[in-house]
Design a protein around this motif. Sequence first.
Motif, PDB file in Angstrom:
ATOM      1  N   MET A   1       0.819  -1.176   0.000  1.00 26.14           N
ATOM      2  CA  MET A   1       0.000   0.000   0.000  1.00 26.14           C
ATOM      3  C   MET A   1       0.874   1.254   0.000  1.00 26.14           C
ATOM      4  SD  MET A   1      -2.829   1.148   2.808  1.00 26.14           S
ATOM      5  CE  MET A   1      -1.982   2.225   3.931  1.00 26.14           C
ATOM      6  N   THR A   2       0.566   2.191  -0.875  1.00 25.14           N
ATOM      7  CA  THR A   2       1.299   3.443  -0.931  1.00 25.14           C
ATOM      8  C   THR A   2       0.905   4.308   0.254  1.00 25.14           C
ATOM      9  OG1 THR A   2       1.366   3.371  -3.347  1.00 25.14           O
ATOM     10  CG2 THR A   2       1.736   5.502  -2.318  1.00 25.14           C
ATOM     11  N   PRO A   3       1.907   4.822   0.993  1.00 22.81           N
ATOM     12  CA  PRO A   3       1.564   5.695   2.113  1.00 22.81           C
ATOM     13  C   PRO A   3       0.926   6.984   1.605  1.00 22.81           C
ATOM     14  CG  PRO A   3       3.929   5.701   1.740  1.00 22.81           C
ATOM     15  CD  PRO A   3       3.343   4.674   0.824  1.00 22.81           C
ATOM     16  N   ARG A   4       0.124   7.613   2.452  1.00 20.18           N
ATOM     17  CA  ARG A   4      -0.526   8.861   2.069  1.00 20.18           C
ATOM     18  C   ARG A   4       0.272  10.073   2.519  1.00 20.18           C
ATOM     19  NH1 ARG A   4      -5.022   6.841   5.013  1.00 20.18           N
ATOM     20  NH2 ARG A   4      -5.410   8.952   5.702  1.00 20.18           N
ATOM     21  N   LEU A   5       1.291   9.849   3.341  1.00 20.93           N
ATOM     22  CA  LEU A   5       2.146  10.932   3.823  1.00 20.93           C
ATOM     23  C   LEU A   5       3.543  10.371   4.036  1.00 20.93           C
ATOM     24  CD1 LEU A   5       2.652  13.783   5.050  1.00 20.93           C
ATOM     25  CD2 LEU A   5       1.800  12.879   7.224  1.00 20.93           C
ATOM     26  N   LEU A   6       4.532  11.069   3.518  1.00 22.37           N
ATOM     27  CA  LEU A   6       5.932  10.710   3.723  1.00 22.37           C
ATOM     28  C   LEU A   6       6.547  11.737   4.666  1.00 22.37           C
ATOM     29  CD1 LEU A   6       8.582   9.163   3.005  1.00 22.37           C
ATOM     30  CD2 LEU A   6       8.834  10.775   1.099  1.00 22.37           C
ATOM     31  N   VAL A   7       7.156  11.273   5.752  1.00 25.53           N
ATOM     32  CA  VAL A   7       7.915  12.126   6.662  1.00 25.53           C
ATOM     33  C   VAL A   7       9.368  11.721   6.508  1.00 25.53           C
ATOM     34  CG1 VAL A   7       8.337  12.769   9.067  1.00 25.53           C
ATOM     35  CG2 VAL A   7       5.992  12.455   8.258  1.00 25.53           C
ATOM     36  N   ALA A   8      10.175  12.651   6.014  1.00 20.95           N
ATOM     37  CA  ALA A   8      11.553  12.361   5.622  1.00 20.95           C
ATOM     38  C   ALA A   8      12.533  13.182   6.446  1.00 20.95           C
ATOM     39  CB  ALA A   8      11.735  12.681   4.140  1.00 20.95           C
ATOM     40  N   GLY A   9      13.374  12.500   7.209  1.00 20.64           N
ATOM     41  CA  GLY A   9      14.449  13.175   7.925  1.00 20.64           C
ATOM     42  C   GLY A   9      15.641  13.314   7.010  1.00 20.64           C
ATOM     43  N   LEU A  33       3.961   7.679  14.298  1.00 17.92           N
ATOM     44  CA  LEU A  33       2.869   8.404  13.667  1.00 17.92           C
ATOM     45  C   LEU A  33       1.794   7.408  13.235  1.00 17.92           C
ATOM     46  CD1 LEU A  33       5.005  10.975  11.674  1.00 17.92           C
ATOM     47  CD2 LEU A  33       3.544  11.422  13.649  1.00 17.92           C
ATOM     48  N   PRO A  34       0.593   7.884  12.913  1.00 24.61           N
ATOM     49  CA  PRO A  34      -0.519   6.974  12.596  1.00 24.61           C
ATOM     50  C   PRO A  34      -0.291   6.179  11.313  1.00 24.61           C
ATOM     51  CG  PRO A  34      -1.179   9.268  12.283  1.00 24.61           C
ATOM     52  CD  PRO A  34       0.198   9.287  12.862  1.00 24.61           C
ATOM     53  N   PRO A  35      -1.098   5.118  11.125  1.00 18.81           N
ATOM     54  CA  PRO A  35      -1.017   4.355   9.870  1.00 18.81           C
ATOM     55  C   PRO A  35      -1.262   5.284   8.680  1.00 18.81           C
ATOM     56  CG  PRO A  35      -2.409   3.227  11.470  1.00 18.81           C
ATOM     57  CD  PRO A  35      -2.086   4.580  12.050  1.00 18.81           C
ATOM     58  N   GLY A  36      -0.627   4.968   7.576  1.00 17.51           N
ATOM     59  CA  GLY A  36      -0.732   5.804   6.386  1.00 17.51           C
ATOM     60  C   GLY A  36       0.432   6.760   6.244  1.00 17.51           C
ATOM     61  N   VAL A  37       1.309   6.806   7.286  1.00 16.03           N
ATOM     62  CA  VAL A  37       2.474   7.684   7.255  1.00 16.03           C
ATOM     63  C   VAL A  37       3.722   6.808   7.140  1.00 16.03           C
ATOM     64  CG1 VAL A  37       3.815   9.441   8.470  1.00 16.03           C
ATOM     65  CG2 VAL A  37       1.322   9.373   8.735  1.00 16.03           C
ATOM     66  N   ARG A  38       4.530   7.105   6.156  1.00 20.30           N
ATOM     67  CA  ARG A  38       5.828   6.437   6.031  1.00 20.30           C
ATOM     68  C   ARG A  38       6.875   7.372   6.608  1.00 20.30           C
ATOM     69  NH1 ARG A  38       9.225   4.693   0.656  1.00 20.30           N
ATOM     70  NH2 ARG A  38      10.832   3.579   1.798  1.00 20.30           N
ATOM     71  N   VAL A  39       7.630   6.897   7.590  1.00 21.59           N
ATOM     72  CA  VAL A  39       8.670   7.678   8.253  1.00 21.59           C
ATOM     73  C   VAL A  39      10.008   7.063   7.875  1.00 21.59           C
ATOM     74  CG1 VAL A  39       9.601   8.390  10.474  1.00 21.59           C
ATOM     75  CG2 VAL A  39       7.125   8.238  10.162  1.00 21.59           C
ATOM     76  N   ARG A  40      10.920   7.915   7.372  1.00 19.46           N
ATOM     77  CA  ARG A  40      12.206   7.379   6.926  1.00 19.46           C
ATOM     78  C   ARG A  40      13.316   8.407   7.122  1.00 19.46           C
ATOM     79  NH1 ARG A  40      13.818   4.990   1.036  1.00 19.46           N
ATOM     80  NH2 ARG A  40      15.821   4.174   1.695  1.00 19.46           N
ATOM     81  N   ASP A  41      14.446   7.930   7.572  1.00 20.07           N
ATOM     82  CA  ASP A  41      15.656   8.751   7.683  1.00 20.07           C
ATOM     83  C   ASP A  41      16.423   8.613   6.372  1.00 20.07           C
ATOM     84  OD1 ASP A  41      18.053   9.996   8.262  1.00 20.07           O
ATOM     85  OD2 ASP A  41      18.648   8.589   9.830  1.00 20.07           O
ATOM     86  N   TYR A  42      16.504   9.701   5.614  1.00 16.74           N
ATOM     87  CA  TYR A  42      17.235   9.682   4.346  1.00 16.74           C
ATOM     88  C   TYR A  42      18.673  10.132   4.515  1.00 16.74           C
ATOM     89  CZ  TYR A  42      12.893   8.764   1.972  1.00 16.74           C
ATOM     90  OH  TYR A  42      11.731   8.165   1.561  1.00 16.74           O
ATOM     91  N   GLY A  43      18.995  10.755   5.638  1.00 16.07           N
ATOM     92  CA  GLY A  43      20.362  11.215   5.839  1.00 16.07           C
ATOM     93  C   GLY A  43      20.777  12.128   4.705  1.00 16.07           C
ATOM     94  N   ILE A  44      21.777  11.691   3.951  1.00 12.62           N
ATOM     95  CA  ILE A  44      22.265  12.472   2.817  1.00 12.62           C
ATOM     96  C   ILE A  44      22.013  11.752   1.490  1.00 12.62           C
ATOM     97  CG2 ILE A  44      23.964  13.754   4.171  1.00 12.62           C
ATOM     98  CD1 ILE A  44      26.097  11.773   3.156  1.00 12.62           C
ATOM     99  N   ARG A  45      21.044  10.843   1.482  1.00 14.57           N
ATOM    100  CA  ARG A  45      20.736  10.061   0.282  1.00 14.57           C
ATOM    101  C   ARG A  45      19.632  10.738  -0.538  1.00 14.57           C
ATOM    102  NH1 ARG A  45      20.302   6.792   4.398  1.00 14.57           N
ATOM    103  NH2 ARG A  45      18.163   6.230   3.909  1.00 14.57           N
ATOM    104  N   GLY A  46      20.018  11.763  -1.263  1.00 13.87           N
ATOM    105  CA  GLY A  46      19.076  12.544  -2.046  1.00 13.87           C
ATOM    106  C   GLY A  46      18.400  11.761  -3.149  1.00 13.87           C
TER     107      GLY A  46
END
Length: 187
Positions: A1-9, A33-46
Amino acid sequence: MTPRLLVAGVGNIFLADDAFGPEVIRALEHRPLPPGVRVRDYGIRGMDLAYDLLDGCPTAVLVDAAPRGLPPGSLSLIEAEPPDGTVVPEAHGMDPAKVLALATHLGDEPLPRVLVLACEPAVLPGGDDLLPGLSAPVREAVGRAVDALHALAPALLADPAGPVPPLGRPVESGPPSTAALPGTAPG
């Protein structure tokens, strides 16, 4: 399932307050965070972030340190303007403007709505200096950023294009300002 919100560090953990985004993502492990949110640490990986911005998510919140002329540790919410073609895409690094330009270059569909939850840094080393660890005001802002994301996520999940709740403190409130990306003067 595609998340509806991306939170990117985003940010480099070896460059003092530039590590704000990854630290907020780490803090979210204890307060998910609630379901539907993808949380990911991208660091310096543009490049990874550019591809994930093209994954069908209607909204993305980048969490980053960004000098905006506010007191250190201040949070601001920035609505990023779509790239206008003047920024050259770059496949390596994590300049948010170049990442958005790269995503625009790679995809045929419009980019999602991109908000930036920015923290005013106190310490950003220059050149090749390595300086791990957040300054005290930025470390204190991590918890407030987690609180802000918990307020933003339900609103953005309910209406990705709708208004967002104000941030908590007086210097952190009001509607999101529009700016090219972090590093520009407050809008």
